[in-house]
Design a protein around this motif. Structure first.
Motif, PDB file in Angstrom:
ATOM      1  N   SER A  71      -3.127  38.971 114.820  1.00 57.63           N
ATOM      2  CA  SER A  71      -3.728  38.981 113.486  1.00 57.63           C
ATOM      3  C   SER A  71      -4.002  40.408 113.022  1.00 57.63           C
ATOM      4  O   SER A  71      -3.682  40.792 111.887  1.00 57.63           O
ATOM      5  N   THR A  72      -4.602  41.207 113.892  1.00 58.98           N
ATOM      6  CA  THR A  72      -4.942  42.584 113.543  1.00 58.98           C
ATOM      7  C   THR A  72      -3.692  43.419 113.311  1.00 58.98           C
ATOM      8  O   THR A  72      -3.592  44.169 112.325  1.00 58.98           O
ATOM      9  N   VAL A  73      -2.711  43.296 114.207  1.00 51.50           N
ATOM     10  CA  VAL A  73      -1.484  44.080 114.088  1.00 51.50           C
ATOM     11  C   VAL A  73      -0.718  43.706 112.824  1.00 51.50           C
ATOM     12  O   VAL A  73      -0.213  44.582 112.098  1.00 51.50           O
ATOM     13  N   SER A  74      -0.623  42.406 112.528  1.00 55.67           N
ATOM     14  CA  SER A  74       0.116  41.970 111.342  1.00 55.67           C
ATOM     15  C   SER A  74      -0.522  42.507 110.063  1.00 55.67           C
ATOM     16  O   SER A  74       0.182  42.899 109.124  1.00 55.67           O
ATOM     17  N   PHE A  75      -1.843  42.546 110.035  1.00 56.52           N
ATOM     18  CA  PHE A  75      -2.533  43.065 108.845  1.00 56.52           C
ATOM     19  C   PHE A  75      -2.260  44.552 108.674  1.00 56.52           C
ATOM     20  O   PHE A  75      -2.000  45.034 107.565  1.00 56.52           O
ATOM     21  N   LEU A  76      -2.309  45.299 109.757  1.00 57.04           N
ATOM     22  CA  LEU A  76      -2.086  46.745 109.676  1.00 57.04           C
ATOM     23  C   LEU A  76      -0.630  47.073 109.359  1.00 57.04           C
ATOM     24  O   LEU A  76      -0.354  48.082 108.687  1.00 57.04           O
ATOM     25  N   PHE A 107      -9.699  46.722 102.128  1.00 55.73           N
ATOM     26  CA  PHE A 107      -8.709  46.875 103.202  1.00 55.73           C
ATOM     27  C   PHE A 107      -9.362  47.392 104.474  1.00 55.73           C
ATOM     28  O   PHE A 107      -9.169  46.838 105.555  1.00 55.73           O
ATOM     29  N   MET A 108     -10.146  48.451 104.359  1.00 53.79           N
ATOM     30  CA  MET A 108     -10.773  49.023 105.538  1.00 53.79           C
ATOM     31  C   MET A 108     -11.774  48.058 106.148  1.00 53.79           C
ATOM     32  O   MET A 108     -11.910  47.967 107.376  1.00 53.79           O
ATOM     33  N   ALA A 109     -12.495  47.294 105.308  1.00 47.26           N
ATOM     34  CA  ALA A 109     -13.468  46.327 105.820  1.00 47.26           C
ATOM     35  C   ALA A 109     -12.778  45.235 106.638  1.00 47.26           C
ATOM     36  O   ALA A 109     -13.242  44.867 107.719  1.00 47.26           O
ATOM     37  N   VAL A 110     -11.652  44.706 106.126  1.00 50.49           N
ATOM     38  CA  VAL A 110     -10.932  43.662 106.861  1.00 50.49           C
ATOM     39  C   VAL A 110     -10.334  44.236 108.139  1.00 50.49           C
ATOM     40  O   VAL A 110     -10.368  43.594 109.205  1.00 50.49           O
TER      41      VAL A 110
END
Length: 581
Positions: free
Chosen positions: A223-228, A92-95
């Motif tokens: 993309s970044t916001v949706s993942f977080l 999770f942290m790596a992605v």
């Protein structure tokens, strides 16, 4: 019939998972992150050579070399990225960190196209274009650096992190779910690539690079916001520092005990193994490594009748020389890793054949008009759509129609063995370079007579590259994942990117050597900016010759490797942690 993600249900209420995490509820955030990242990334990579030549005034060869090196770094980055993720950070942290780094990289590229003075001034008619200075390249290279850093976190971990969300399902159900998940994952990549090489490339060519990069940057932000946003739903497997302990222990023990004498027959020796292990005697392959787990050369040399049993149960064992040993299982893990390397080296050619940057420059000189009245001009970078379309269609039809038909003739459940699929990919990749050479030769001859041919002559080579990817790359992923130990699952996925990285470096070297060698004696280089003055067809024929030799090398490596699936038969149901030595 293959299961779909919708067809495999969640566990009943009585069997709900702890903290109600993972499963299908987490997938929308992961898929959205992956698709948006791929749209943004493909949109940059596909058409970047046009940006470098037209806006940074770099030569075609210099642009291609820069892209080769950038791709190589981006493909090497997943190796340390996978190690750091699996041993320390967790996936999770790596992605998450990788997505942020990719976003920063795209911001730098957007700024390079937006800020006045961030790139060389436009060319004036009749004047030589000004080359880029250090301050211009700083923006560009900073963007490339952050994108490569982000690739190190996202590429090796994104797919595996999605699979982690089903780690708490029953084993029988999990295998069906994962098969459906991987199919959906590759389908999402195909959709992302299609959007990137059509919409994003069109914006870059017809609206402006600043707008094109801004769209990619916005997609990466989403993309970044949706993942977080989905972080509260994820199953987050922590990093395990013992990931490579088995391989490392075997290497260390082999070095410490290199002076030990092996028995005439492997079965005559006594070896350190785990209690109840399926494998108590090492194989004869790479036999010199058996010294790493050998207690003594003959059973008569044991100190007591119970010595062998005691050594099997002990977490740490010393040989007769007093030096520490590893287990038989750990030795076989090391052997399996070494044995795949020759076949891995033969797949480097795929990276060379799959790079179609020169084809984009060829398309710039060809007729790209389509439609009624032929008013619409297809962007050069959009021709790569035929690559992904062919790969997606073939991959989707292989399991459903092709494999069953082949199964009746080969008797193999997969239709073709993994090595046969890799070999087929290498042959198709070689065919694609031969077709590229023939098409470029025909284009050049007609161009010298004043005739401009259709850019759709390039479709066959793009289609062959797509087939090569469907055979070779997917077969390569399955081969590494299946043949290497489970403790190296993430690392095995990174081997694909490492092959691409070496291939990109080899491609940059070949371009440099060809350029230098072909202009000796005052001759015009094969690879000059004016495609009609050069001989890019000769370059493609050179790659074709390399492909033929490489396939012969692969066939020899495949023969030496032997039968597939033997490396991990002893590891199938063994989920115990290896002892630390």
């Amino acid at each position: 019939m293959e299961p779909s993600l919708a067809a495999v249900t969640e566990p009943a209420a009585g069997g709900r998972f702890k903290e109600n995490k993972g499963g299908y509820r987490a997938l929308p955030f992961i898929f959205l992150n992956e698709m948006l990242e791929k749209v943004a990334g493909f949109g940059l990579n596909t058409n970047m050579i046009t940006y470098l030549t037209k806006k940074y005034h770099l030569s075609t060869v210099a642009s291609q070399t820069m892209l080769f090196v950038w791709s190589a770094i981006s493909n090497f980055a997943p190796i340390p990225g996978a190690v750091v993720a699996d041993m320390y950070l967790g996936r999770f942290m790596a992605v998450a960190l990788g997505s942020v780094a990719c976003l920063i990289g795209m911001v730098f590229l957007w700024l390079s196209a937006t800020i006045p003075g961030a790139r060389p001034p436009p060319c004036n008619d009749g004047e030589q274009c000004a080359p880029p200075g250090a301050r211009h390249l700083a923006w560009l290279l900073s963007g490339f650096a952050f994108l490569s850093l982000g690739a190190g976190g996202v590429r090796p971990c994104s797919m595996a992190f999605g699979a982690d969300q089903f780690s708490r399902h029953p084993k029988e159900q999990r295998s069906m779910i994962l098969q459906a998940y991987f199919n959906a994952y590759y389908a999402s990549i195909g959709v992302a690539f299609t959007i990137a090489v059509t919409a994003i490339v069109y914006l870059q060519d017809n609206v402006g690079w600043s707008v094109g990069f801004a769209v990619s940057m916005g997609l990466m932000l989403l993309s970044t916001v949706s993942f977080l946003l989905g972080s509260g739903l994820y199953i987050n497997e922590k990093g395990k520092r013992q990931m490579f302990s088995g391989i490392g222990a075997a290497v260390g023990a082999a070095i410490r005990n290199h002076r030990a004498r092996l028995p005439a027959k492997t079965g005559d020796g006594v070896y350190h193994h785990l209690k109840d292990s399926k494998l108590t005697i090492p194989t004869d392959q790479l036999r010199f490594l058996n010294k790493a787990c050998m207690v003594c050369a003959t059973k008569e040399d044991t100190d007591s009748p119970s010595n062998s049993a005691a050594s099997a149960a002990a977490p740490e064992r010393h040989g007769r020389s007093g030096k520490r040993l590893c287990t038989v299982d750990q030795v076989e893990q090391l052997k399996s890793a070494i044995r795949v390397l020759p076949i891995w080296s033969s797949t480097i050619f795929l990276a060379l054949a799959m790079n179609q940057s020169f084809a984009v420059k060829q398309a710039d000189t060809m007729d790209r008009r389509v439609g009624r009245g032929r008013y619409f001009e297809v962007p050069s970078g959009s021709l790569a759509l035929f690559n992904m379309a062919t790969m997606s269609l073939w991959s989707a039809s292989y399991d459903r129609w092709v494999a069953p038909a082949l199964r009746r003739h080969t008797g193999n459940p997969r239709g073709l063995t993994m090595k046969q699929r890799i070999g087929g990919g290498l042959l198709l990749a070689t065919a694609s370079t031969a077709v590229s050479a023939a098409v470029e030769g025909a284009r050049r001859r007609r161009a010298l007579r004043g005739v401009t041919i259709s850019a759709f002559w390039l479709v066959p080579q793009f289609a062959l590259v797509g087939l090569a990817e469907a055979f070779g790359v997917i077969g390569e992923i399955e081969f590494f994942y299946t043949e290497l130990p489970k403790s190296m699952a993430s690392f095995s996925m990174s081997l694909l990117y490492m092959a691409f990285g070496v291939g990109n470096l080899a491609g940059a070297l070949i371009v440099k050597v060809v350029q230098a060698a072909s202009r000796r004696g005052g001759e015009t280089s094969w690879l000059v900016d004016d495609l009609n003055a050069g001989h890019y067809d000769y370059y493609y024929w050179l790659l074709t010759g390399y492909g033929v030799v490489n396939f012969v090398y692969f066939a020899w490596c495949s023969w030496v490797y032997g039968e597939e699936g033997k490396n991990v038969e002893w590891e199938e149901d063994d989920d115990r942690e290896q002892p630390m030595l």
